[in-house]
Design an enzyme around this catalytic site. Sequence first.
Site, PDB file in Angstrom:
ATOM      1  N   ARG A  23       0.839  -1.209   0.000  1.00  0.00           N
ATOM      2  CA  ARG A  23       0.000   0.000   0.000  1.00  0.00           C
ATOM      3  C   ARG A  23       0.865   1.247   0.000  1.00  0.00           C
ATOM      4  O   ARG A  23       1.951   1.260   0.595  1.00  0.00           O
ATOM      5  CB  ARG A  23      -0.911   0.025   1.233  1.00  0.00           C
ATOM      6  CG  ARG A  23      -1.930   1.169   1.220  1.00  0.00           C
ATOM      7  CD  ARG A  23      -2.631   1.298   2.561  1.00  0.00           C
ATOM      8  NE  ARG A  23      -1.686   1.705   3.611  1.00  0.00           N
ATOM      9  CZ  ARG A  23      -1.305   2.956   3.827  1.00  0.00           C
ATOM     10  NH1 ARG A  23      -1.765   3.934   3.052  1.00  0.00           N
ATOM     11  NH2 ARG A  23      -0.452   3.228   4.798  1.00  0.00           N
ATOM     12  N   GLN A  24       0.372   2.264  -0.696  1.00  0.00           N
ATOM     13  CA  GLN A  24       0.933   3.614  -0.611  1.00  0.00           C
ATOM     14  C   GLN A  24      -0.217   4.590  -0.408  1.00  0.00           C
ATOM     15  O   GLN A  24      -1.339   4.356  -0.876  1.00  0.00           O
ATOM     16  CB  GLN A  24       1.734   3.961  -1.873  1.00  0.00           C
ATOM     17  CG  GLN A  24       3.074   3.225  -1.938  1.00  0.00           C
ATOM     18  CD  GLN A  24       3.855   3.590  -3.188  1.00  0.00           C
ATOM     19  OE1 GLN A  24       3.464   3.217  -4.285  1.00  0.00           O
ATOM     20  NE2 GLN A  24       4.965   4.283  -3.016  1.00  0.00           N
ATOM     21  N   SER A  25       0.040   5.716   0.241  1.00  0.00           N
ATOM     22  CA  SER A  25      -1.046   6.558   0.741  1.00  0.00           C
ATOM     23  C   SER A  25      -1.729   7.380  -0.338  1.00  0.00           C
ATOM     24  O   SER A  25      -2.935   7.616  -0.266  1.00  0.00           O
ATOM     25  CB  SER A  25      -0.511   7.492   1.841  1.00  0.00           C
ATOM     26  OG  SER A  25       0.003   6.740   2.916  1.00  0.00           O
ATOM     27  N   THR A  26      -1.000   7.851  -1.340  1.00  0.00           N
ATOM     28  CA  THR A  26      -1.570   8.748  -2.339  1.00  0.00           C
ATOM     29  C   THR A  26      -1.191   8.291  -3.736  1.00  0.00           C
ATOM     30  O   THR A  26      -0.232   7.520  -3.918  1.00  0.00           O
ATOM     31  CB  THR A  26      -1.075  10.195  -2.128  1.00  0.00           C
ATOM     32  OG1 THR A  26       0.336  10.237  -2.309  1.00  0.00           O
ATOM     33  CG2 THR A  26      -1.425  10.682  -0.720  1.00  0.00           C
ATOM     34  N   GLN A  29       2.348   9.295  -4.628  1.00  0.00           N
ATOM     35  CA  GLN A  29       3.365   8.346  -4.189  1.00  0.00           C
ATOM     36  C   GLN A  29       3.432   7.129  -5.109  1.00  0.00           C
ATOM     37  O   GLN A  29       4.515   6.589  -5.362  1.00  0.00           O
ATOM     38  CB  GLN A  29       3.066   7.903  -2.755  1.00  0.00           C
ATOM     39  CG  GLN A  29       3.206   9.010  -1.723  1.00  0.00           C
ATOM     40  CD  GLN A  29       2.863   8.533  -0.321  1.00  0.00           C
ATOM     41  OE1 GLN A  29       2.549   7.370  -0.123  1.00  0.00           O
ATOM     42  NE2 GLN A  29       2.935   9.449   0.641  1.00  0.00           N
TER      43      GLN A  29
END
Length: 696
Positions: A23-26, A29
């Site tokens: 997972r990455q937040s945005t 990213q």
Amino acid sequence: MSIDHGTILPPALLRRRAIIYVRQSTQTQVMMNLESQRRQYDLVEAARGYGFTDIDVIDDDLGVTASGCAERPGFERLVALLCSGSVGAVFCLEVSRLARNGRDWHHVLELCGLVEARVIDHDGIYDPRRPNDRLLLGMKGSISEFELGVLRTRMVEAARSKAKRGELRYTPPIGYLWDRHAGVLFDPDLRIQKVIRQIFSRFRDLGSARQVLLAMAAEGIHFPRPSDGVRLTSFDWRPIRYRNVISVLKNMFYAGVYAYGKTGKKTEIRDGRAHVTYKNRKSPKDWDVILKDHHEGYISWDEYERNQAQLARNAFGRKGGVKSGRGGGALLAGLLSCARCGRRLRVVYTGRKPRPVYRCDTPNLLLGQKRCVVFGGARAEKLVTAAVLEAVAPLAIEASVAAQVAMSKADEEKKAVLELELQQARYETSLAEKRYASCDPENRLIASELEKRWEEALGRVRIFEQRLEEGDDDGDTVDPERLDSLANDLQAAWDAPGTTMRNRQRLISTIVEDIIADIDEESGEIVLVIHWKGGRHTELRTKKPKPGEHGAKTSERALGIIREMAGRWSDEAIAACLNRQGLPTGQGKTWNAKRVSAIRRVNDIHGYLSADKTGPYRTMTEAANELGVTNHVIRRLIKDGILPAKRLVDGAPYQIHANDLHSEAVKTTIKRKGRPCRATPKNQLSMFPNTYKGGA
């Protein structure tokens, strides 16, 4: 406790599935931080190193925050697999990848403990069943949650601190550019500046955003739109729309005001999960930063406030709002208030030709009570009109001069906009020509398209040149002397065909704050108290019509003609006479026998007795029948003065006395045959002696 990587996992766990959670937040990213993605995907090799053969990578949550305010399909899938008992270990780069809020984190730990699954990150292997490992994982989750709050607070406060100095940059509206060194500046494109200034100028004159749209659309004015829909680097000029006008009028950035924090987030609980929405408009009093005179504005702050107040008044139907001049048939719509209950009077239209009636309907509609006041609008509007014209009379000459200046200024602005559009079109034409000249003529696929664009650009140039020529030859100019004459005769200007109801309403609302209406039952009068802007009050009274009474009244001149002719002439003859005189009925209609008869009955005027032929006077037809000649002969005798006749009024039929019909002069003239009777001088020779002999 933590176990290092060399520890061998139980064979029962290795036969289960290993989950790699990525997972990455945005989305930024996801696109830019590629090393973080690579490190998370490399956990597959780490899982193989521990002895897992069945490995599942969950990367559905790339670009999704783990703060607990967004749905994460990948996380829901992970929870479902843990509940099935088929997971032996959950791999993640760090605990912040799994969750940044306590609820989700402890939920995962609880499920892993129930199915004896392990949690593995770059620091080691954790067994949630063991108290020490559970404590350490809990501390890591709390630290991750705390870290998110610290980062968010730090960024928000930094942005707010910079905004308080007016240095935080955001995309300015069309018409402005944010220079790195000089700050906020006007867009150097003069065409953009001109069209924005014209929107404010038109609203200053018209007072309605929709009227501004209609006026500018009628002149074919265009408005810029970003070519890519976002960045203000290049524009496409398209026909102006209402959203363009209203966005310019409502944006305080054009008044030189820098504002920050106009929107905020809103958190709701949906299906047991926090759901956050952004871009929620806040009241201006709740904005974080408002800096006036931050940059040069197209208008002043005072004018911006006046514009917002006018737009609020235009929003008819809102609480506390007053209907502005929108036209229609009621002059005082939105200005009248009930003196008894304080509510705004409503307008209804009655009759075959709808006429406005003002009445207080709210008590009747909501409570079933009797209406406070009800009265027709004709007399009240006439009374208020006279008071308004009397009030503005001293300023009429100044208004005439201001109107001449405004008209000339509007013409100049219109011409300036067309000239800028023509310059833009010529530039685009030259650019299209250069592109066409630089391409290979043999490549017809490209050359034909460039040639087509060049022709379209030339067509736009011709259109703007033609519009400029038509503007120079426009004959719809107003003579200044005519304006001066209208200033001296305000009633004529008020009743002029070119003065619309909208203009009258706007004039009244400009100088009148409110009108309190009541009915004086004892005197039977309509009482109007005008509250002028400035604090003065004026009380006006007029007679209230009784039930069945109307304002249609036959003029005294028409009644006088009917009285004179009745008894001697038929109703048909009287109607013809009134129509020839151009005198209408009280309702503005033409006359006929039935209407004349009705007026006679109402005013007790005796009619014509057609059977009575013993009177001393004859009509033209009766005289012609009695003498055995045509009406033309009688008319000729009257014109030559041989037969005396009189008319009661101009245009009425002739009255001929019976005795005059048998005079010697009349008999001699009727007996004469052949050529007309002319006096022949004794010494005059005939020009045609062979064809004419003798005298009369």
